[in-house]
Motif scaffolding. Structure first.
Motif, mmCIF file in Angstrom:
data_model
loop_
_atom_site.group_PDB
_atom_site.id
_atom_site.type_symbol
_atom_site.label_atom_id
_atom_site.label_comp_id
_atom_site.label_asym_id
_atom_site.label_seq_id
_atom_site.Cartn_x
_atom_site.Cartn_y
_atom_site.Cartn_z
ATOM 1 N N ILE A 160 13.816 3.883 98.302
ATOM 2 C CA ILE A 160 14.139 5.240 97.878
ATOM 3 C C ILE A 160 13.295 5.647 96.678
ATOM 4 N N VAL A 161 12.817 6.890 96.694
ATOM 5 C CA VAL A 161 12.084 7.480 95.563
ATOM 6 C C VAL A 161 12.583 8.916 95.409
ATOM 7 N N ASP A 162 13.342 9.165 94.346
ATOM 8 C CA ASP A 162 13.932 10.479 94.103
ATOM 9 C C ASP A 162 13.104 11.256 93.077
ATOM 10 N N PRO A 163 13.332 12.572 92.959
ATOM 11 C CA PRO A 163 12.470 13.379 92.075
ATOM 12 C C PRO A 163 12.818 13.307 90.596
ATOM 13 N N HIS A 164 14.008 12.824 90.245
ATOM 14 C CA HIS A 164 14.365 12.764 88.825
ATOM 15 C C HIS A 164 13.732 11.518 88.201
ATOM 16 N N ASN A 213 13.199 10.102 100.378
ATOM 17 C CA ASN A 213 13.420 11.078 99.310
ATOM 18 C C ASN A 213 14.850 11.591 99.373
ATOM 19 N N ASP A 214 15.654 11.246 98.378
ATOM 20 C CA ASP A 214 17.041 11.706 98.280
ATOM 21 C C ASP A 214 17.156 12.611 97.054
ATOM 22 N N MET A 215 18.267 13.302 96.915
ATOM 23 C CA MET A 215 18.609 14.065 95.706
ATOM 24 C C MET A 215 17.575 15.148 95.384
ATOM 25 N N ASN A 216 16.780 15.577 96.357
ATOM 26 C CA ASN A 216 15.657 16.482 96.079
ATOM 27 C C ASN A 216 15.988 17.943 96.335
ATOM 28 N N TYR A 249 11.129 20.607 99.618
ATOM 29 C CA TYR A 249 10.037 20.681 100.591
ATOM 30 C C TYR A 249 8.725 20.242 99.968
ATOM 31 N N TYR A 250 8.420 20.753 98.772
ATOM 32 C CA TYR A 250 7.167 20.385 98.115
ATOM 33 C C TYR A 250 7.175 18.912 97.693
ATOM 34 N N PHE A 251 8.339 18.403 97.307
ATOM 35 C CA PHE A 251 8.447 16.991 96.952
ATOM 36 C C PHE A 251 8.244 16.110 98.183
ATOM 37 N N HIS A 252 8.831 16.503 99.299
ATOM 38 C CA HIS A 252 8.666 15.802 100.573
ATOM 39 C C HIS A 252 7.188 15.808 100.978
ATOM 40 N N MET A 253 6.549 16.960 100.847
ATOM 41 C CA MET A 253 5.126 17.100 101.175
ATOM 42 C C MET A 253 4.277 16.141 100.343
ATOM 43 N N ALA A 254 4.531 16.113 99.031
ATOM 44 C CA ALA A 254 3.743 15.264 98.141
ATOM 45 C C ALA A 254 3.928 13.788 98.480
ATOM 46 N N THR A 255 5.148 13.392 98.829
ATOM 47 C CA THR A 255 5.411 12.002 99.187
ATOM 48 C C THR A 255 4.695 11.623 100.472
ATOM 49 N N ALA A 256 4.785 12.482 101.489
ATOM 50 C CA ALA A 256 4.106 12.201 102.754
ATOM 51 C C ALA A 256 2.594 12.101 102.545
ATOM 52 N N ASN A 257 2.053 12.969 101.723
ATOM 53 C CA ASN A 257 0.617 12.899 101.440
ATOM 54 C C ASN A 257 0.274 11.621 100.692
ATOM 55 N N GLY A 280 9.181 24.375 107.684
ATOM 56 C CA GLY A 280 7.946 23.622 107.568
ATOM 57 C C GLY A 280 8.154 22.152 107.269
ATOM 58 N N SER A 281 9.367 21.756 106.871
ATOM 59 C CA SER A 281 9.621 20.338 106.574
ATOM 60 C C SER A 281 9.331 19.447 107.765
ATOM 61 N N GLN A 282 9.399 20.003 108.969
ATOM 62 C CA GLN A 282 9.152 19.211 110.179
ATOM 63 C C GLN A 282 7.757 18.597 110.183
ATOM 64 N N ARG A 283 6.832 19.151 109.419
ATOM 65 C CA ARG A 283 5.460 18.623 109.391
ATOM 66 C C ARG A 283 5.344 17.346 108.566
ATOM 67 N N TYR A 284 6.377 17.011 107.802
ATOM 68 C CA TYR A 284 6.257 15.912 106.846
ATOM 69 C C TYR A 284 7.193 14.741 107.103
ATOM 70 N N GLY A 285 8.101 14.846 108.049
ATOM 71 C CA GLY A 285 8.933 13.681 108.336
ATOM 72 C C GLY A 285 10.292 14.040 108.871
ATOM 73 N N ALA A 286 11.235 13.130 108.631
ATOM 74 C CA ALA A 286 12.579 13.226 109.185
ATOM 75 C C ALA A 286 13.560 13.713 108.121
ATOM 76 N N VAL A 287 14.725 14.165 108.586
ATOM 77 C CA VAL A 287 15.826 14.534 107.696
ATOM 78 C C VAL A 287 17.116 13.963 108.272
ATOM 79 N N TRP A 288 18.133 13.929 107.430
ATOM 80 C CA TRP A 288 19.453 13.562 107.950
ATOM 81 C C TRP A 288 20.489 14.499 107.367
ATOM 82 N N THR A 289 21.703 14.430 107.878
ATOM 83 C CA THR A 289 22.719 15.436 107.567
ATOM 84 C C THR A 289 23.521 15.112 106.317
ATOM 85 N N GLY A 290 23.085 14.124 105.536
ATOM 86 C CA GLY A 290 23.659 13.909 104.222
ATOM 87 C C GLY A 290 24.952 13.118 104.208
#
Length: 914
Positions: free
Chosen positions: A429-433, A504-507, A540-548, A570-580
């Motif tokens: 896990i890598v969160d934005p905080h 990426n959690d808590m983002n 979304y931008y955090f997810h993008m940066a991680t995928a890159n 647009g999140s679909q371009r960078y990976g998966a999501v879950w329902t929390g």
């Protein structure tokens, strides 16, 4: 001593914030009545802010106009600029913004990096206005058979079916459009807003936008995730509707959310799809990352206006706190057409690695390397396949991301290599905080470079999250995204290896001591953008940066896998999501299906729910049923809170272990079919799992059914959502038959069947007329199945015909983009099964090399009179006999089987039943 006392006080404060997010507390979150822009918009009468379109002309291939106030009382309002653009595939784009020549206080925020780079090149340059009707309206060509019509007074936009004259979709038909313009603050202005103990300065005053959108020929509307509610959106206002909250789009960290609620959760996609028997489907997307509230209006809500209402029309009302109007209209008319049109704008889902669509084992937290090794070896001991083991926040050194607790995980590289030797992977896990610790190199560097989001005073924003005092990188800034991506290099992320992927959690972002457990709205980002303007896109931008970052860390040829909780268009371009953070109860099992279906309808095909529920301790029956259903989610992961009891598959008794193991085996057997569907999603935008009406768009019985769903076009699944169920009512749509996936038994289509339910499985069926590919040999992981042979299951329809597809590549690299893949279509007709190459001839030199062959062909619905089959061009004969439908399943029924045809999947061939 003073330092110790201060630390104790801070710890107590943090604990109080943590307690506030450990369960659902309605009072912590704003209602529409407590949200001034929503309250104002809902109370506004039609026509109170009427605008007239003037100066209508064609400029640079677009229709342009000015929107000016109709009433003298609004004379202080400056004209707005309107631009109407037409694109290929029948896509219409509407932009409305303040006129920059009139010197607004600042430029309103337009969400960058969501529209794919190829889309602008599909613009159709309008040579002229198609027609001007008595000076009252102007129309332009949209696509063959459709026009876009701009009515001048009052302003309205609608799409018209030219052959019938009927409307398809419209904006501002009820004259509810309102656009609050930015202002310079004077001494008398008091724009501050309070919610609980928090104050929002609102330095530019109210800046909300609202308007109505109508869908014609519609019986239901769907979409606008994320929420735990029904698939078909229920009315929120109007006659015979108890006044309720609008559907809220505002990314929030909601611990232990409740089901059957319009409340916004972790993600926001302002895209709505309509469907009806009369016309089909259409769609509307508003590219806006500010908080949004959306009403679905019940029929007759505007009866007092005296407007004659057409039948089969649904009106909706859209309200946003900030931004501009940047709206897209999609005319369909088929459901899949709408998805193709939407993903032409925001992008199709990324093609995942094969391992990532297999089974994932996770909890908060696996304690140490010994725990990891024990869990891994237990899967092997019990012959249960899995592909990924996950580590939550406790694996780090004091919640400092990109680090390891070296007391618990002293040898992370060796731990990952042991898993990789079995074809398995690890996710951390890598969160934005980022922990505000001067001894933490990441914080020190971000602080020195000025890379953090700023508070209203211009200082680095300081909020509380898991590490305590934390700051957040401003990933709206491309430079900061690039910097963040560099942190995933093997040199920067010590202890990482090529088999390690990211979560990426808590983002949302989550801020424990912030208003509504998130970031204050007057915090500022790159370019002076207020957080209120981009809130829903921060993750979304955090997810993008991680995928890159995962793309940059190696040779750039491995597809990244990044799971994100927050999401946006647009999140679909960078990976998966879950329902929390769901809960271990039957209601959450049931609501997982409309949640996953809605995500798929809005581009997010790669999604799933935590198997067993994140909170609570599921009873064995619930856990088994969840595995049986979750085996058909696109993203298949078990996860649990650290306060729950351990719940690995072997901890519930031998019988339940076998049932869970069987459910996981079903997923692994169907991996070739799932992978083929992911490729379809990657090329077309059509989701992996689908509501029934996407495949049966004229069948009204499917329109509100969200307990049953399709996996692709071939498999129908019905969950079991009640305890100790003995029977299930399953509607099987269409005129053709359906074959029970487990037994091969035949069921008639177009009727509801009352089926006896056993503990062994949930109802699942293969559609007559389809062919699916399976792999029936089970290994430790999907990676070790790469060269295993295939089984084709041919489900014949009443014409004794069927067809299906199989897509294969190396499962990990981007070589498929250069033609490194196999794509076959199988057609059974007139007693002959034919394999046809679907890959373009230009890609033949770079084909994926495979010696994999087909070891069995199962014929469902075929009379067992034939004894042989002839294989051409080899001119060989093979036996036809009765064989088990499932090789490794006890008491599997015998079905007609072509044994050992041993034809290669990469080659052309025919097999004729003789």
């Amino acid at each position: 001593m003073r330092n110790e006392t201060l630390r104790l006080i801070l710890l107590l404060l943090l604990c109080s914030h943590l307690h506030s997010v450990l369960s659902w507390k309605k009072e912590e979150f704003r209602t529409c009545h407590q949200t001034p822009f929503c309250k104002r918009a809902r109370s506004r009468a039609p026509g109170s802010s009427s605008l007239i379109a003037t100066d209508v002309t064609i400029s640079h291939g677009d229709l342009t106009a000015k929107l000016t106030p109709k009433h003298d009382s609004q004379s202080e309002t400056k004209p707005l600029l309107l631009t109407l653009s037409v694109y290929q595939r029948g896509i219409l784009r509407l932009k409305i913004d303040e006129d920059p020549s009139l010197s607004p206080p600042k430029k309103r925020f337009e969400v960058p990096d969501v529209i794919v780079s190829e889309f602008p090149s599909t613009k159709l340059w309008l040579p002229k206005i198609s027609s001007v009707e008595n000076g009252l309206s102007s129309s332009v060509y949209l696509s063959d058979g459709h026009s876009a019509v701009l009515r001048h007074d009052p302003f309205e936009l609608f799409i018209r079916d030219d052959s019938s004259g009927d409307r398809v979709i419209s904006l501002n038909s009820h004259d509810l459009f309102d656009f609050e313009q930015l202002k310079h603050k004077s001494e008398d202005d008091n724009w501050e807003e309070q919610f609980r103990s928090h104050t929002d300065r609102r330095p530019y005053g109210p800046q909300s936008i609202s308007f109505d959108v109508s869908f014609y020929g519609a019986d239901f509307v769907y979409g606008i995730p994320e929420r735990a509610a029904s698939l078909a959106l229920k009315p929120t206002r109007g006659p015979n509707v108890d006044e309720s909250e609008p559907y809220r789009l505002f990314n929030l960290d909601v611990f232990e959310y409740i089901h059957d609620s319009p409340f916004g959760l972790y993600g926001s996609i302002p895209f709505m799809v309509s469907h009806g028997k009369a016309r089909g489907s259409s769609g509307f997307f508003w590219l806006n990352a500010a908080e949004m509230q959306i009403d679905v209006l019940a029929p007759g809500w505007d009866a007092e206006s005296g407007i004659a209402l057409p039948s089969h029309r649904i009106d909706t009302f859209w309200m946003s706190e900030a931004g501009v109007v940047d709206a897209f209209f999609f005319i369909g008319p088929n459901p899949k057409d709408v998805l193709r049109q939407y993903t032409a704008v925001t992008g199709t889902p990324a093609m995942p690695q094969l391992f990532s669509i297999a089974y994932h084992q996770c909890r908060w937290n696996y304690r140490d390397e010994e725990d990891v090794e024990h869990v891994d070896s237990k899967f092997d001991e019990l012959d249960i396949p899995y592909d990924v083991l996950w580590l939550d926040i406790e694996h780090t050194d004091g919640k400092r991301y990109f680090t390891w607790d070296r007391a618990l995980f002293p040898h992370p590289e060796e731990m990952q290599r042991k898993l990789a030797s079995k074809g398995r992977h690890m996710v951390t896990i890598v969160d934005p905080h980022i922990k505000r610790d001067e001894n933490f190199h990441l914080h020190k560097e971000a602080s020195q470079k000025g890379y953090y989001v700023k508070d209203a005073s211009g200082n680095d924003f300081d909020g509380w999250c898991w590490p305590g005092s934390s700051s957040y990188p401003d990933t709206l800034n491309p430079e900061i995204r690039s910097w963040w991506a560099d942190k995933f290099s093997y040199q920067s992320y010590e202890g990482s290896t090529p088999s390690l992927y990211i979560w990426n959690d808590m983002n949302e972002p989550s801020v424990f001591n912030g208003p509504e457990v998130t970031m204050p709205r007057d915090v500022t980002h790159y370019g002076g953008v207020e957080h209120r303007e981009l809130h829903n896109a921060y993750g979304y931008y955090f997810h993008m940066a991680t995928a890159n970052g995962l793309l940059k860390r190696g040779e750039g040829n491995d597809r990244p896998f990044v799971l994100s909780r927050a999401l946006f268009a647009g999140s679909q371009r960078y990976g998966a999501v879950w329902t929390g953070d769901n809960t271990a109860d039957w209601d959450h099992l049931r609501v997982s299906i409309p949640m996953v279906l809605t995500l798929g309808l809005t581009g997010m095909s790669f999604s799933g729910a935590d198997i067993g529920g994140f909170f609570g301790n599921p009873e064995p029956e619930l856990l088994v049923r969840w595995y049986q259903l979750g085996a058909y989610y696109p993203f298949f992961r078990a996860h649990a809170h650290h306060d729950t009891k351990r719940r690995e598959p072997w901890l519930f008794g031998e019988r339940n272990t076998e049932l869970i193991k069987d459910a996981i085996h079903v997923r692994y057997a169907l991996l070739p079919y799932f992978y083929t569907l992911f490729r379809e999603a990657n090329t077309t935008g059509v989701p992996v799992v689908r509501p029934l009406w996407m495949e049966f768009p004229s069948d009204e019985a499917t329109f509100s059914n969200d307990e049953t769903f399709m996996v692709g076009s071939s498999i129908l699944v019905q969950g079991i959502y009640t305890e100790r169920a003995k029977h299930a009512s399953v509607y099987l749509p269409g005129k053709q038959s359906w074959y029970d996936l487990r037994t091969g038994a035949v069921y008639k289509g177009g009727v509801t069947h009352k089926l006896e339910v056993t503990e062994e499985s949930i109802p699942a069926f293969q559609r007559a007329g389809t062919i699916i590919a399976r792999k029936d040999r089970f290994r430790r992981s999907s990676t070790q199945m790469a060269n295993d042979p295939y089984t084709l299951v041919v489900a014949l329809n009443s014409s004794q015909a069927a067809e299906g597809e199989l897509y294969i590549d190396d499962g990990s690299s981007f070589n498929f983009l250069q033609g490194g893949y196999i794509h076959r279509r199988f057609i059974f007709s007139n007693g002959k099964l034919t394999s046809i190459d679907l890959a373009p001839a230009s890609s033949s030199k770079g084909r994926y090399p495979s010696d994999a062959f087909i070891e069995r062909i199962i014929l469902l619905g075929h009379a067992p009179s034939s004894k042989n089959a002839l294989i051409e061009p080899s001119n060989q004969k093979v036996d036809i006999e009765l064989g088990p439908l499932w090789v490794l399943r006890a008491r599997a029924p015998a079905v007609t089987t072509i044994r050992r045809p041993n034809v290669r999947v990469a080659e052309d061939w025919t097999i004729t039943v003789i």
